[in-house]
Write a protein that holds these residues in place. Structure first.
Motif, short mmCIF file in Angstrom:
data_model
loop_
_atom_site.label_atom_id
_atom_site.label_comp_id
_atom_site.label_asym_id
_atom_site.label_seq_id
_atom_site.Cartn_x
_atom_site.Cartn_y
_atom_site.Cartn_z
N PHE A 80 41.65 -64.99 -33.07
CA PHE A 80 42.49 -64.96 -31.47
C PHE A 80 43.88 -64.39 -31.81
CE2 PHE A 80 43.48 -65.18 -26.92
CZ PHE A 80 41.91 -64.74 -26.36
N MET A 101 46.86 -67.78 -23.17
CA MET A 101 46.61 -66.83 -23.81
C MET A 101 46.92 -66.57 -24.71
SD MET A 101 42.96 -66.08 -23.87
CE MET A 101 42.68 -67.37 -22.37
N HIS A 120 42.36 -59.49 -28.65
CA HIS A 120 41.13 -60.15 -28.09
C HIS A 120 42.00 -60.62 -26.53
CE1 HIS A 120 39.68 -61.36 -31.95
NE2 HIS A 120 39.13 -60.37 -30.99
N LYS A 137 46.07 -67.81 -29.28
CA LYS A 137 46.85 -67.10 -30.22
C LYS A 137 47.45 -67.46 -31.26
CE LYS A 137 49.79 -64.04 -30.27
NZ LYS A 137 50.26 -63.98 -31.45
#
Length: 221
Positions: free
Chosen positions: A106, A93, A110, A97
């Motif tokens: 993102f 993740m 989030h 980002k």
């Protein structure tokens, strides 16, 4: 799997399981405000206040986890060659980002929301238990699943590419969802504008409860 260490390790996770279970308990607890919206401002049962307290504790833990990972990544990037290997969910993740060509924004908010949803969504583990229970109760079904796994997967570990080919196992999981829905009523919905569903007019702002238990037992569906 989520961030590369056990939730039982160190002071970082002090009370982690307790706050997680408390949030799940609050999500399932009856709340009079769900049925009489005008009373939601008063929070008569203190559900909102308690949920906010637990969420703040939970997010503080997530903030520390993410901050420590970002610091660790920064240290590794200083002249070091990135090692190849499996990445946990948080690392993936964070890399998404930082992608400059990402089509959608993102950010850390989030990431925390995704982690929160994964950790507090108890339906996945509940359904896995129901699937295993039904398979054990039906030896014939278990045999067919084992034969399919042997044919499709063999002695290897199940990979994502195998899933479309495991049709019988997929049918067993779906049937388990039908017989044992995680909750009889889905989370209530409220339309932003008036609409017609199945011949019924749903006024704007109405609170709609969907009886999934009845739907999945209706022979017409």
């Amino acid at each position: 799997m989520l961030w590369g260490c056990s939730s039982d390790s160190g002071d970082l996770f002090h009370g982690f399981r307790e706050v997680e279970f408390k949030i799940i308990e609050l999500l399932a607890a009856p709340n009079i405000s769900d049925f009489i919206p005008m009373l939601s401002w008063f929070d008569l049962q203190g559900r909102n206040k308690e949920m906010q307290k637990q969420k703040e504790h939970f997010y503080r833990i997530l903030d520390r986890i993410i901050e420590e990972r970002i610091e660790t990544n920064s240290t590794k990037m200083e002249g070091a060659v990135e090692e190849e290997g499996r990445k946990d969910f948080l690392q993936t993740m964070l890399e998404l980002k930082d992608q400059k060509d990402a089509s959608t924004s993102f950010d850390i908010v989030h990431i925390k929301a995704l982690l929160f949803d994964i950790l507090t969504a108890d339906t996945t583990s509940t359904m896995a238990e129901w699937v295993m229970a039904e398979i054990l109760r039906n030896p014939g079904v278990k045999t067919k699943i084992q034969e399919e796994l042997t044919e499709v997967v063999g002695i290897n570990i199940v990979e994502e590419a195998h899933l479309p080919k495991l049709k019988y196992l997929d049918a067993v999981v779906k049937e388990t969802f039908r017989v044992h829905p995680p909750l009889p009523l889905l989370i209530q919905r409220s339309p932003d504008e008036s609409c017609t569903v199945g011949g019924y007019v749903i006024p704007k702002g109405s609170i709609v409860f969907i009886n999934v238990w009845a739907i999945e037992r209706d022979p017409k569906n």
